[in-house]
Design a protein around this motif. Structure first.
Motif, PDB file in Angstrom:
ATOM      1  N   PRO A 466     -16.774 -10.188  31.420  1.00 20.37           N
ATOM      2  CA  PRO A 466     -17.378 -10.337  32.754  1.00 20.37           C
ATOM      3  C   PRO A 466     -18.205 -11.605  32.934  1.00 20.37           C
ATOM      4  O   PRO A 466     -18.774 -11.823  34.002  1.00 20.37           O
ATOM      5  CB  PRO A 466     -18.269  -9.091  32.886  1.00 20.37           C
ATOM      6  CG  PRO A 466     -17.869  -8.177  31.791  1.00 20.37           C
ATOM      7  CD  PRO A 466     -17.360  -9.038  30.700  1.00 20.37           C
ATOM      8  N   THR A 467     -18.334 -12.451  31.892  1.00 15.50           N
ATOM      9  CA  THR A 467     -19.138 -13.664  31.999  1.00 15.50           C
ATOM     10  C   THR A 467     -18.359 -14.833  31.427  1.00 15.50           C
ATOM     11  O   THR A 467     -17.715 -14.709  30.388  1.00 15.50           O
ATOM     12  CB  THR A 467     -20.468 -13.519  31.233  1.00 15.50           C
ATOM     13  OG1 THR A 467     -20.188 -13.256  29.854  1.00 15.50           O
ATOM     14  CG2 THR A 467     -21.304 -12.383  31.804  1.00 15.50           C
ATOM     15  N   ALA A 468     -18.438 -15.999  32.119  1.00 13.30           N
ATOM     16  CA  ALA A 468     -17.632 -17.127  31.652  1.00 13.30           C
ATOM     17  C   ALA A 468     -18.205 -18.456  32.138  1.00 13.30           C
ATOM     18  O   ALA A 468     -18.613 -18.584  33.297  1.00 13.30           O
ATOM     19  CB  ALA A 468     -16.188 -16.998  32.125  1.00 13.30           C
ATOM     20  N   ARG A 469     -18.253 -19.443  31.241  1.00 13.60           N
ATOM     21  CA  ARG A 469     -18.538 -20.830  31.587  1.00 13.60           C
ATOM     22  C   ARG A 469     -17.242 -21.623  31.462  1.00 13.60           C
ATOM     23  O   ARG A 469     -16.385 -21.316  30.627  1.00 13.60           O
ATOM     24  CB  ARG A 469     -19.562 -21.444  30.634  1.00 13.60           C
ATOM     25  CG  ARG A 469     -20.853 -20.687  30.514  1.00 13.60           C
ATOM     26  CD  ARG A 469     -21.781 -20.907  31.689  1.00 13.60           C
ATOM     27  NE  ARG A 469     -23.088 -20.308  31.388  1.00 13.60           N
ATOM     28  CZ  ARG A 469     -23.425 -19.046  31.651  1.00 13.60           C
ATOM     29  NH1 ARG A 469     -22.540 -18.253  32.230  1.00 13.60           N
ATOM     30  NH2 ARG A 469     -24.619 -18.589  31.355  1.00 13.60           N
ATOM     31  N   VAL A 470     -17.141 -22.684  32.277  1.00 16.18           N
ATOM     32  CA  VAL A 470     -16.023 -23.616  32.180  1.00 16.18           C
ATOM     33  C   VAL A 470     -16.603 -25.024  32.180  1.00 16.18           C
ATOM     34  O   VAL A 470     -17.495 -25.343  32.989  1.00 16.18           O
ATOM     35  CB  VAL A 470     -15.027 -23.463  33.349  1.00 16.18           C
ATOM     36  CG1 VAL A 470     -13.845 -24.406  33.172  1.00 16.18           C
ATOM     37  CG2 VAL A 470     -14.543 -22.029  33.464  1.00 16.18           C
ATOM     38  N   SER A 471     -16.128 -25.866  31.270  1.00 17.81           N
ATOM     39  CA  SER A 471     -16.588 -27.252  31.166  1.00 17.81           C
ATOM     40  C   SER A 471     -15.392 -28.188  31.212  1.00 17.81           C
ATOM     41  O   SER A 471     -14.279 -27.815  30.845  1.00 17.81           O
ATOM     42  CB  SER A 471     -17.360 -27.469  29.856  1.00 17.81           C
ATOM     43  OG  SER A 471     -18.450 -26.583  29.741  1.00 17.81           O
ATOM     44  N   ALA A 472     -15.633 -29.428  31.655  1.00 18.16           N
ATOM     45  CA  ALA A 472     -14.581 -30.447  31.678  1.00 18.16           C
ATOM     46  C   ALA A 472     -15.193 -31.795  31.350  1.00 18.16           C
ATOM     47  O   ALA A 472     -16.334 -32.087  31.747  1.00 18.16           O
ATOM     48  CB  ALA A 472     -13.901 -30.489  33.045  1.00 18.16           C
TER      49      ALA A 472
END
Length: 636
Positions: A466-472
């Motif tokens: 239920p929890t998520a980070r996304v990086s680029a």
């Protein structure tokens, strides 16, 4: 000999009470000359009523404005403009590369003024005013980290300099003090927190503020502590307030500090407290000209802050100028000293003294393309820049592929977020499969590729929790020499030799250590980054719990930049989970499935759109990767 005679004539006319603001320089420009005696300058403190009672002691807060101004001008009734630096750092942390703090004599009169502004500009017919923000050093009140108290501290002094506020001879009681010696023309300058206050005061539209010079400054405090829903690793407003007010004794700021702890959500939601500190949202009010300076590799005040501020100012019609260096969080006095002082001199002479000196003919934008190699541009983003969409295409190696400007291609890739690795690890072995990131490259470029502006990444991912980070991140792969922005000096290194910029007195030295360029030869350069919390995919103002197994689409920003990826190099996009050096990990780090058909990067490109090739020549083990540990704002 001729220039000396001109200067003597100028002195004679000024002392006779005739306003002769400048003479012709060797370069043919009209410039103000050092005709006033710095040693005999008036040095005093005025406490300005802010009209607020931040410390709840039943009295309006007064902020301390330490000032130095030419005595001869005062004696002859000649009014002078003001250069002002409002800061919380004058007792706690110091200013400049030598961490100078204010000093006072036994009677409390100011003696030492940090930085060179007073030494250089007071002899040239300016006053310099250094303001302690409310709750710091000798000011009353409480710090609120970019809010109405901080900004109001400096605005009140601008008002006093224009006859709209009352100044006093002491912090409490005392007699009223006039600023009748001031022309009312004020220019604010400062690095980091100080420059942020300049942005904030300009965004009030206060009359009399003619120009600001924000250096590595914040334009939105949300984008210092948060980023598209993700919580950064830069501490907290309450922690910064405690740092800068640690030496301010005898005031009770417990209620104000409690508000700082309560008003900012622990998550990445954009709240009313962040809106109060969002100067971009109020940029339409700016009437002052702006000379902005930033390092494109600043990992402290992230470059989105200059990019969005500059772009928002475009619609106001104010005069703008921009310098972009390859440094990190560094003042131009320490990476381009002589050119900087000359440019600042010309800028203030025009906007504060009113000299017709050709400042409008100078390049609007200057960019450090390689260490100590500067180029001029007519605009930022560069003229001819257009947004180009590049889409990932899976290759034969899992998690490694190419980018194309063509139509979307079906496929998927997987990422496992442990919350413990970040961009340096992701970029180090670009041809190998990694469980923590996916990587897509243009292949070897046939022509230089100029990335100029603020890009975005759109991802469609399915989280397993239920929890998520996304990086680029954007990476330039290829051997190159850059400023060592990850080093101790963030691209500069100080020696023991000094040079001097203005007049000195006992206790107020105009001489500073000379900084040399610190470079690193690297096999790759990570030059732009972005982070997001997938829970804020629908709104930055309210996160929502994710449903494991359901796909979510979110667009988030990359750091503003101006970078040429050379012919023969490769540009790569890396997508990962938590970038551990910059943002906090989610409560339950997930496995992310990336839908390649609905994932793309939009880049501001000047030049030919790259044609995807096979990334077979990407270096597997670069000889050196510049460290990327973010600094803290209270390091100045």
């Amino acid at each position: 000999m001729r220039s000396g005679l001109v200067k003597l004539l100028t002195v004679a006319l000024v002392l006779a009470g005739t306003a002769v603001p400048g003479t012709a320089s060797a370069a043919g420009r009209v410039v103000s000359e050092p005709v006033y005696d710095f040693a005999s300058a008036i040095r005093e403190t005025v406490w300005v009523d802010t009209g607020r009672d931040g410390d709840a002691d039943g009295r309006d807060d007064r902020v301390a404005a330490d000032l130095v101004r030419p005595r001869e001008a005062a004696d002859r009734g000649i009014k002078v403009p003001v250069i002002m630096d409002a800061s919380p750092y004058y007792s706690c942390c110091g200013r400049g590369g030598e961490k100078e703090v204010k000093t006072y004599d036994g009677a409390g009169r100011p003696v030492g003024f940090p930085l060179y502004y007073d030494n250089f500009f007071v002899p040239r017919g300016y006053a310099v005013v250094l303001v302690d923000l409310a709750g710091t050093n000798r000011s009353r009140g409480c710090v609120d980290v970019g809010g109405v108290s901080d900004v109001g501290s400096a605005k009140s002094v601008v008002d006093w300099l224009n006859g709209r506020a009352t100044g006093y001879s002491s912090a409490t009681g005392g007699t009223a003090v006039s600023a009748a010696w001031s022309t009312g023309n004020v220019g604010m300058i400062g690095k980091s927190y100080d420059g942020t206050i300049a942005n904030g005061v300009a965004a009030t539209g206060v009359a009399g503020l003619k120009t600001i010079v924000p250096i590595a400054a914040i334009s939105s405090w949300y984008d210092y502590y948060r980023t598209d829903g993700a919580v950064g690793n830069s501490g907290s407003p309450a922690g910064l307030a405690q740092t800068v007010s640690a030496r301010n004794q005898g005031q009770n700021c417990s209620a104000a500090n409690q508000r700082l702890r309560q008003d900012f959500p622990a998550n990445g939601d954009y709240s009313p407290a962040w809106l109060e500190r969002d100067h971009v949202a109020a940029a339409k009010n700016v009437r002052a000209s702006v000379f902005a300076v930033n390092g494109v590799n600043d990992l402290n005040v992230k470059t989105i802050n200059f990019g969005q501020w500059w772009s928002a100012l475009a619609s106001t019609g104010v005069d703008r100028k921009l310098w972009l260096s390859q440094t990190g969080h560094v003042d131009p006095f320490d990476f381009r000293r002589a050119e900087w002082v000359a440019a600042l001199h010309q800028w203030f002479d025009h906007y504060l003294l009113g000299l017709d000196n050709g400042v409008g003919n100078s390049p609007r934008v200057s960019v450090e393309r390689q260490p100590d190699v500067w180029v001029d541009q007519t605009a930022w983003p560069a003229a001819g820049t257009r947004d180009v969409v590049l889409r990932p295409v899976a290759g034969p190696t899992a998690g490694v592929g190419t980018m194309t400007s063509g139509p979307a291609v079906t496929g998927s890739a997987s990422i496992t977020d442990t919350g413990r690795v970040g961009e340096a690890t992701w970029a180090a072995q670009p041809t190998a499969t990694s469980t923590s990131r996916v990587l897509y490259s243009t292949g070897v470029l046939a022509q230089d590729l100029h990335v100029s502006g603020t890009g975005t990444v759109t991802v469609t991912v399915t989280p397993s929790t239920p929890t998520a980070r996304v990086s680029a991140v954007l990476v330039d792969y290829g051997r190159q020499t850059i400023r060592n922005y990850g080093g101790a000096g963030e691209g500069v290194k100080f020696g023991s030799a000094e040079d001097c910029w203005g007049a000195s007195t006992t206790g107020d030295d105009a001489c500073y250590r000379i900084a040399a360029t610190d470079t690193a030869n690297v096999g790759l350069h990570i030059f732009s980054r972005g982070w997001a919390d997938l829970a804020n995919h629908r709104s930055l103002s309210r996160e929502e719990q994710l449903v494991p197994g359901r796909p979510y689409t979110m667009t988030f920003r990359l750091a503003s930049t101006d970078k040429v990826v050379p012919k023969g190099h490769q540009l790569a996009l890396i997508i990962g989970g938590t970038d551990a050096g910059f943002v906090s990990a989610p409560a339950q780090p997930p496995r992310l499935t990336v839908d390649l058909s609905k994932t793309f990067v939009t880049l501001p490109l000047d030049g030919t759109t790259p044609v995807a090739g096979v990334p077979g020549s990407l270096p597997a083990h670069p000889a050196q990767v510049v460290a990327t540990e973010p600094a803290r704002l209270d390091h100045g």
